[in-house]
Design a protein around this motif. Structure first.
Motif, short mmCIF file in Angstrom:
data_model
loop_
_atom_site.label_atom_id
_atom_site.label_comp_id
_atom_site.label_asym_id
_atom_site.label_seq_id
_atom_site.Cartn_x
_atom_site.Cartn_y
_atom_site.Cartn_z
N CYS A 94 47.20 30.80 10.06
CA CYS A 94 46.69 32.03 9.44
C CYS A 94 47.40 33.26 9.97
CB CYS A 94 45.18 32.15 9.64
SG CYS A 94 44.24 30.98 8.66
N LEU A 95 47.65 33.30 11.27
CA LEU A 95 48.39 34.42 11.84
C LEU A 95 49.81 34.50 11.26
CD1 LEU A 95 47.49 34.42 15.65
CD2 LEU A 95 46.85 36.10 13.93
N LYS A 96 50.44 33.36 11.14
CA LYS A 96 51.79 33.32 10.60
C LYS A 96 51.81 33.80 9.15
CE LYS A 96 55.05 31.35 12.23
NZ LYS A 96 56.20 31.84 13.00
N VAL A 97 50.89 33.31 8.34
CA VAL A 97 50.84 33.65 6.92
C VAL A 97 50.49 35.12 6.73
CG1 VAL A 97 49.50 33.24 4.80
CG2 VAL A 97 50.42 31.32 6.09
N LYS A 98 49.68 35.66 7.62
CA LYS A 98 49.27 37.06 7.53
C LYS A 98 50.48 37.99 7.59
CE LYS A 98 45.88 40.13 9.64
NZ LYS A 98 44.91 40.25 10.72
#
Length: 111
Positions: free
Chosen positions: A45-49
């Motif tokens: 999720c952090l990466k996609v954000k």
């Protein structure tokens, strides 16, 4: 009774390190993949954000990152020098860029 046994197995799997989980998956235990999904969901999720696609959906990016994690579990070699976390990060990043390339080659109708 079976439900309790299943919970114990799940708890036992939660204590495995990443490389042990990957080995179990590669030997045919597909249930352990959910352990990795739970463990890496926050990082995914952090990466996609950080990424953005014009006309793209965040849920599509999350799904592509999860696919990258699956490919990393499938392809990881435990005898190598890299950690699974680094290998997985490389995989879901490259899966994103591949997806981005596919999306940019699509033509969208003008409104």
């Amino acid at each position: 009774m079976n439900m309790v046994a299943g919970v114990e197995i799940r708890e036992e799997k939660m204590t495995l390190n990443d490389e042990e989980i990957v080995q179990a998956f590669q030997k045919g235990d597909e249930d352990v993949f959910n352990v990795l999904i739970n463990k890496y969901e926050y990082l995914i999720c952090l990466k996609v954000k950080r990424y953005f696609l014009l006309g793209g959906d965040r849920e599509d990016l999350l799904q592509e990152a999860r696919l990258g994690l699956y490919k990393a579990v499938r392809d990881f070699k435990t005898e190598g020098m890299s950690s699974f976390r680094g290998f997985a990060d490389m995989h879901y990043t490259s899966t994103y860029y591949s997806y981005k390339g596919k999306c940019s080659s699509k033509t969208f109708p003008l409104k």
